[in-house]
Design a protein around this motif. Structure first.
Motif, PDB file in Angstrom:
ATOM      1  N   VAL A 235       0.873  -1.182   0.000  1.00 38.91           N
ATOM      2  CA  VAL A 235       0.000   0.000   0.000  1.00 38.91           C
ATOM      3  C   VAL A 235       0.904   1.224   0.000  1.00 38.91           C
ATOM      4  O   VAL A 235       1.708   1.416   0.919  1.00 38.91           O
ATOM      5  CB  VAL A 235      -0.930   0.020   1.235  1.00 38.91           C
ATOM      6  N   ARG A 236       0.776   2.029  -1.051  1.00 43.26           N
ATOM      7  CA  ARG A 236       1.667   3.189  -1.201  1.00 43.26           C
ATOM      8  C   ARG A 236       0.818   4.454  -1.246  1.00 43.26           C
ATOM      9  O   ARG A 236      -0.247   4.480  -1.868  1.00 43.26           O
ATOM     10  CB  ARG A 236       2.451   3.026  -2.499  1.00 43.26           C
ATOM     11  N   ASN A 283       2.284 -15.744  10.251  1.00 40.68           N
ATOM     12  CA  ASN A 283       3.701 -16.016   9.964  1.00 40.68           C
ATOM     13  C   ASN A 283       4.245 -15.090   8.878  1.00 40.68           C
ATOM     14  O   ASN A 283       5.128 -15.477   8.095  1.00 40.68           O
ATOM     15  CB  ASN A 283       3.926 -17.467   9.519  1.00 40.68           C
ATOM     16  N   GLY A 284       3.685 -13.884   8.809  1.00 45.39           N
ATOM     17  CA  GLY A 284       4.126 -12.941   7.783  1.00 45.39           C
ATOM     18  C   GLY A 284       4.955 -11.816   8.394  1.00 45.39           C
ATOM     19  O   GLY A 284       5.279 -11.825   9.582  1.00 45.39           O
ATOM     20  N   THR A 285       5.302 -10.852   7.541  1.00 48.40           N
ATOM     21  CA  THR A 285       6.058  -9.685   8.025  1.00 48.40           C
ATOM     22  C   THR A 285       5.389  -8.427   7.486  1.00 48.40           C
ATOM     23  O   THR A 285       4.740  -8.464   6.430  1.00 48.40           O
ATOM     24  CB  THR A 285       7.513  -9.699   7.501  1.00 48.40           C
ATOM     25  N   ILE A 286       5.546  -7.341   8.230  1.00 46.84           N
ATOM     26  CA  ILE A 286       5.045  -6.048   7.730  1.00 46.84           C
ATOM     27  C   ILE A 286       6.173  -5.029   7.885  1.00 46.84           C
ATOM     28  O   ILE A 286       6.803  -4.951   8.935  1.00 46.84           O
ATOM     29  CB  ILE A 286       3.752  -5.613   8.464  1.00 46.84           C
ATOM     30  N   ASP A 287       6.449  -4.303   6.808  1.00 46.92           N
ATOM     31  CA  ASP A 287       7.553  -3.339   6.818  1.00 46.92           C
ATOM     32  C   ASP A 287       7.079  -2.012   6.253  1.00 46.92           C
ATOM     33  O   ASP A 287       6.118  -1.964   5.492  1.00 46.92           O
ATOM     34  CB  ASP A 287       8.717  -3.845   5.958  1.00 46.92           C
ATOM     35  N   VAL A 288       7.810  -0.975   6.652  1.00 50.44           N
ATOM     36  CA  VAL A 288       7.436   0.349   6.155  1.00 50.44           C
ATOM     37  C   VAL A 288       8.672   1.067   5.633  1.00 50.44           C
ATOM     38  O   VAL A 288       9.764   0.935   6.197  1.00 50.44           O
ATOM     39  CB  VAL A 288       6.761   1.175   7.292  1.00 50.44           C
ATOM     40  N   THR A 289       8.494   1.782   4.521  1.00 55.29           N
ATOM     41  CA  THR A 289       9.533   2.712   4.081  1.00 55.29           C
ATOM     42  C   THR A 289       8.830   4.034   3.824  1.00 55.29           C
ATOM     43  O   THR A 289       7.675   4.046   3.380  1.00 55.29           O
ATOM     44  CB  THR A 289      10.227   2.271   2.768  1.00 55.29           C
ATOM     45  N   SER A 290       9.519   5.122   4.142  1.00 56.26           N
ATOM     46  CA  SER A 290       8.827   6.405   4.036  1.00 56.26           C
ATOM     47  C   SER A 290       9.815   7.538   3.840  1.00 56.26           C
ATOM     48  O   SER A 290      10.973   7.449   4.255  1.00 56.26           O
ATOM     49  CB  SER A 290       8.040   6.629   5.332  1.00 56.26           C
ATOM     50  N   LYS A 294       6.930  13.056   1.162  1.00 57.75           N
ATOM     51  CA  LYS A 294       6.843  12.365  -0.140  1.00 57.75           C
ATOM     52  C   LYS A 294       5.834  11.227  -0.130  1.00 57.75           C
ATOM     53  O   LYS A 294       5.189  10.941  -1.133  1.00 57.75           O
ATOM     54  CB  LYS A 294       8.214  11.784  -0.545  1.00 57.75           C
ATOM     55  N   GLY A 295       5.739  10.535   0.999  1.00 52.63           N
ATOM     56  CA  GLY A 295       4.798   9.417   1.049  1.00 52.63           C
ATOM     57  C   GLY A 295       5.350   8.210   1.786  1.00 52.63           C
ATOM     58  O   GLY A 295       6.519   8.185   2.178  1.00 52.63           O
ATOM     59  N   THR A 296       4.472   7.248   1.945  1.00 52.63           N
ATOM     60  CA  THR A 296       4.807   6.069   2.752  1.00 52.63           C
ATOM     61  C   THR A 296       4.380   4.810   2.025  1.00 52.63           C
ATOM     62  O   THR A 296       3.361   4.803   1.328  1.00 52.63           O
ATOM     63  CB  THR A 296       4.068   6.156   4.108  1.00 52.63           C
ATOM     64  N   THR A 297       5.166   3.752   2.191  1.00 55.32           N
ATOM     65  CA  THR A 297       4.821   2.463   1.591  1.00 55.32           C
ATOM     66  C   THR A 297       4.880   1.375   2.659  1.00 55.32           C
ATOM     67  O   THR A 297       5.884   1.241   3.350  1.00 55.32           O
ATOM     68  CB  THR A 297       5.826   2.103   0.475  1.00 55.32           C
TER      69      THR A 297
END
Ligand code: ADP
Length: 309
Positions: A235-236, A283-290, A294-297
């Motif tokens: 989700v971006r 058993n998953g992972t959640i990560d963020v880059t931002s 400018k925005g977040t993913t």
């Protein structure tokens, strides 16, 4: 009859800590000195024992004082969190409720009796606001169940397409027409062991955050892709973004970033904590880059059914 005046001490946490430190530190330092001097000057075993006893007593007193300070600080932090949480939940419920009341009153006043289009807009707004209410209440209930360890998941083995579709449909029901440029690109064939309702709630939370933390010209992209042994849900947004120092905290329960220009944004600080908890249970992972301004993913990886963990 006159009531006797009560003396009210309004002490802040810092003053309590300073008072405790001053009230305990000084006697502790003095008795440590006494203990050491007693051992140095001791002529016989009795003197040494007295010195050691004084030092033991001092250590016990200092330890108890330290524990008291830590517990007081913890209690104050919890009380503050609780107060903030209640205020945030109240605000989150009151805002849609006020809108619903206003539009219902407008409908009742018969203002639009000759304008069915406007009446339909009123009804649409009421429905949108009830969706926001529902989402907030669900979040609180999910958090409560998960904190007590009684959040059951109903797992199925299928692609995640249906869960994504449901989340997108609910999200659209929360928006005014043309309010957001939402692009959805789902291309997945992998079977994933998942709870569609829980996964839908996670995706909906990422979408509502992308909406809340974006100014005008909201652009949100949701994509689902098969990767080697997992499915990646991305989700971006093109929103306000996050400072690097903030990204590591946002999954903590009750964590909300304090205003710069965010003051008007509602929220209760539980969405991402719940999202991480639910993704972990898959058993998953959640990560963020931002990038700020400018925005977040957000990217969620869920293992393909049968894949080696
Ligand atoms: P909230 O109810 O406050 O939105 P969340 O747990 O969902 O709670 O998010 C925690 C915090 O992370 C938010 O208060 C917000 O500051 C930040 N955040 C979450 N999603 C985004 C995003 N897409 N863009 C910028 N900031 C975000």
């Amino acid at each position: 009859m006159k009531r006797p005046k009560r003396l009210r001490l309004n002490l802040s946490l810092t003053s309590v800590i300073v008072l405790l430190a001053a009230g305990v530190l000084l006697p502790v330092m003095l008795s440590t000195a006494v203990g050491i001097v007693a051992i140095i000057l001791a002529r016989d075993s009795g003197g040494i024992i007295t010195g050691v006893l004084v030092l033991c007593f001092t250590t016990a007193a200092a330890g108890s004082a330290l524990i008291a300070v830590v517990l007081t600080a913890q209690k104050a932090r919890l009380a503050r969190l609780q107060a903030d949480f209640l205020a945030n939940v109240t605000h989150e419920l009151r805002t849609p409720l006020s809108a619903i009341r206003l539009y219902a009153q407008t409908l009742q006043s018969d203002l639009f009796s000759r304008d069915p289009e406007e009446a339909a807009k009123c009804v649409a707004t009421i429905l949108r606001e009830t969706e926001w209410l529902d989402v907030t209440l669900n979040r609180v209930l999910t958090w409560r169940a998960s904190a007590r360890g009684v959040l059951p998941l109903e797992m199925v083995d299928s692609t995640v397409s249906q869960a994504i579709e449901d989340a997108v449909e609910r999200f659209r029901a929360m928006l005014r027409p043309d309010e957001v440029a939402l692009s959805v690109d789902v291309d997945t064939e992998y079977v994933v062991h998942h709870d569609p309702t829980a996964l839908g709630a996670v995706v909906l939370n990422l979408l509502t955050n992308a909406y809340k933390y974006t100014h005008a010209d909201k652009q949100i992209k949701l994509s689902v892709r098969d990767e080697s042994e997992s499915v990646a849900l991305t989700v971006r947004d093109n929103g306000i973004g996050l400072a690097p120092s903030e990204t590591k905290h946002i999954f903590r329960p009750f964590y909300r970033i304090r205003p710069r220009d965010r003051s008007a944004t509602g929220g209760i600080g539980l969405g991402l904590a719940i999202a991480r908890e639910l993704v972990n249970r898959h058993n998953g992972t959640i990560d963020v880059t931002s990038r700020e301004g400018k925005g977040t993913t957000f990217v969620i990886h869920l293992p393909r059914a049968g894949a080696t963990p």
